[in-house]
Scaffold this motif. Sequence first.
Motif, short mmCIF file in Angstrom:
data_model
loop_
_atom_site.label_atom_id
_atom_site.label_comp_id
_atom_site.label_asym_id
_atom_site.label_seq_id
_atom_site.Cartn_x
_atom_site.Cartn_y
_atom_site.Cartn_z
N THR A 1 0.86 -1.19 0.00
CA THR A 1 0.00 0.00 0.00
C THR A 1 0.89 1.23 0.00
O THR A 1 1.59 1.51 0.97
N TYR B 1 2.31 5.14 -0.11
CA TYR B 1 2.00 6.42 0.52
C TYR B 1 1.82 7.52 -0.52
O TYR B 1 1.33 8.59 -0.21
N THR B 2 2.26 7.23 -1.72
CA THR B 2 2.13 8.21 -2.79
C THR B 2 1.82 7.48 -4.08
O THR B 2 2.26 6.34 -4.30
N GLN C 1 5.79 4.04 11.62
CA GLN C 1 5.59 5.37 11.05
C GLN C 1 5.84 6.43 12.11
O GLN C 1 5.53 6.25 13.28
N ASN D 1 7.76 7.65 6.78
CA ASN D 1 7.29 6.29 6.55
C ASN D 1 8.49 5.42 6.15
O ASN D 1 8.68 5.10 4.98
N GLY E 1 8.03 7.94 -1.21
CA GLY E 1 6.98 8.28 -0.24
C GLY E 1 7.40 7.98 1.18
O GLY E 1 6.58 8.09 2.10
N MET F 1 7.03 12.30 3.29
CA MET F 1 5.87 12.85 2.59
C MET F 1 5.31 14.04 3.34
O MET F 1 5.50 14.17 4.55
N GLU G 1 -2.65 13.41 3.45
CA GLU G 1 -2.73 12.34 2.46
C GLU G 1 -2.67 12.86 1.03
O GLU G 1 -3.25 12.28 0.11
N THR H 1 -1.66 10.70 -2.17
CA THR H 1 -2.57 9.79 -2.87
C THR H 1 -3.67 10.53 -3.61
O THR H 1 -4.63 9.92 -4.06
#
Length: 938
Positions: free
Chosen positions: A109, A111-112, A139, A149, A209, A212, A216, A219
Amino acid sequence: MHQKNTALSAEVPVSFTLNGRTVVGRSSQTLLEIADEQGVDIPRLCHMDGLRPDGNCRTCMVEIKGERVLAPSCCRYPKQGMEVTTDSARAVTSQKMSIELLLADVPETAYTLDSELDQWAKKLQIGKPRFRARKQPAQDLSHPAMAVNLDACIQCNRCVRACREEQVNDVIGYAFRGEHSKIVFDFDDPMGDSTCVACGECVQACPTGALMPAREVGTVVPDKQVDSVCPYCGVGCQLTYNIKGNTILYVQGKDGPANSSRLCVKGRYGFDYVQHRHRLTTPLIRRPGVPKHKDFVVDPENWQDVFREATWEEAMDFAATGLVKVRDTYGKRALAGFGSAKGTNEEAYLFQKLVRTGFGCNNVDHCTRLCHASSVAALMEGINSGAVSNQVRDVANAEVIFLIGANPTVNHPVAATFIKNAAKAGVKLIVADPRRGDLARHATYNLQFNADTDVALLNAMLHVIVEEGLADQTFIADRTSGYAELAENVKKFSPETMAPICGIDAQTIREVARLYATSKGSMILWGMGISQHVHGTDNARCLIALALATGQIGKPGSGLHPLRGQNNVQGASDSGLIPMFYPDYQRVNVPEARERFETLWKTALDPDPGLTVVEIMNAAKKHEIRGMYIMGENPAMSDPDVDHAREAMAALDHCVVQDIFLTETAYLADVVLPATAWPEKVGTVTNTDRMVQLGRKAIEAPGDARPDFDLLVELGQRMGLDWRYTHPREVFNEMRTCMDSIAGITWDRLERESSVTYPCVKEGDPGDPVVFIENFPTETGRARFVAADLISAAERPDADYPMVLITGRQLEHWHTGSMTRRAANLDYIEPEPVASVHPLDLEDLGIEPGGTLTIASRRGEISLYARADDGTPRGAVFVPFCYYEAAANMLTNPVLDPFGKIPEFKYCAVKVSKGGTTPEKMSFGGGVLLPDHQPAAQ
């Protein structure tokens, strides 16, 4: 920036084959750079333009004929006849294996969206990795602006190089061994607890990412990107807004000539003020019977009892009618205008034209009067030019940098990075300031001289240069006048005599003077620590004399650079937003200049210089000034002795304020006109390097807010002027006809190139980054020495007020705080008013760091929190002037430098005592980037 060695910098053409095709590159280029020029794609993750090649990710491997092992193309240079293959089976297998191994280390998954790692994996058709991921760290969300992250970290070291080598903040390191190796902040502290200054360079450098923005936004796919210029300091960093709908998601640094993609915390994270709930969206008119007085306060959340909403027609009619009534009743000089150094050149030009042709006088000024007026006075007197001779990045070509009265790591952070880069490359740095700042650790000499003794130190250096025969007699004879008088004057300023006064020992003064005078190139940079004194003009005269006496001007790496404060203080001054000059510094009391503008503007002009900022306030209090138009300035916070300034504004018959927020100045307005913020308009600004740069509109303004440009044009029309401007380019074209320095710059060229340096006299000229090479812009072509004697501050410490107050800015907040205190991340990092005091002084006063103290002067008192700072000298206290609830300018002395008419912000007598009640913070609250998102640490 990475410095290649001399052999590689020779730029020798090299012919070799690349994938079977003969190409020609330069010996200073890497194979990766040449491949990019040839359109050959080679994967890379640890490589980034502007950073030193590291070669540690091994994704850019290529095959070189005759060599046993593959080579990293990011740090290999070509040789004549070399045969390089980037797409052989062996090279591609290695590239894919490296990327697959790195993919195994990052979470599924992301982060960016579409990180650089993902992009290369797609290009090389690499699917889910076959390998087991290492144990991942947790994190870290301790910082309000950035998320850490490390489970997405591939240890490419880009962030380390960005922090340690590019920005030179030395926060990020690489620690531990084997599977425990990782990126750390300081001593493996949480990022939010580290010494990180939140420049965000590591975030911009990260390809995965792992680092960051703390929301959010990684994304969220932007709808568009818009290139523009930073709205804060005078460095003029270019940036790119990433827009979703009508919201700025995040900001990235753009590769502009002043910043090479670098930004600071304000430029990168101080943008959401534009979407703050306090934005003015409708014109406001003061309700009848609501009094105005110096202590008047309006809650930005609850202004309805003071103002009522009005239509634009009603508000503009009210604004113009009131100004016309004052003019026609009390005379043209009963009006005055404060323009803004945060607006565009076109707005500044229109504003001063409105005052001169609509009001009919020269009572127009802006914040340059509060920052570099004395520097400009000395430069005009000695050189007949108020502009810098060399650009900031020219420090790389110097042998010596003399930085005095400035703290660039706080006030001009990106400029500071280039100074630090130069120092690391071997340039000798001399730092002179009563306070010890971050650059002191990079200095060859750190001269922490006694406050208010600048002239003593500088004249002692001049004494050494004259008496030891270090002056450049050829330069003096060919290009200057007045040297004999200067040489005679400095005889009495020997280092031995001045050492007890300035606090620097005589031997050090001699060493510094010799170093400055004998280098192949010495650059002087200074800030408001030089200018904001009653002897500020004398301070600058001494700096000019140092450059002229040694011939250290008019060549690369050698010159004078007063660091400009706000993003367009240079351009606003160039455009004539000052009372004694028309655009391009043409004096209003010179008949030829006046006739030129009377012909252009088709009206008679006032032949006498107008009043300056503080003089206007004095005249307003006496009811000699009856009406004011204030655009984007906040004198109720920025003027010295603000009680006096607020009392003066309260006495006005008619006050028109045009701004984006209900500022402290707007509390005293009769009509408030909601304007556009920087990302909502188009226009040019001019930075400290004389670069005219184009700002582009990124988003729409909220509600009924209108561009300053449109409001100026309409107000001019309503005051009887035949103005038909429809776009800023029309004003810029008019400016070119009366400003010889920018005559060669076209709007079309700015749209293509974004930045052009002046002087640019003819179309197509490249612009001159270094000026005064052959002569000075005086009638004789010669510069003039002006001697200076010791003048003390207007107010010295005594038994009642035994300490010295020094004011200035904070890294996270800008000017009076109206923008930055409404930016979520900036307000979170520095939310409360603080006073920096030496730890031993705090101990003597019985005050704990973080405790409350009260500072009083002869003009007022404020209470705020104590911060222990061993860089602040004993007997002094430093206070930033951005906090309304503890306004430093309640204390400062409005006495003026007699030449620059600048107030003495940098020195007044105060007493400090334990305790006091800090006023409750105004309910600014930071802005938001996306609905329902606040800084992570909250």
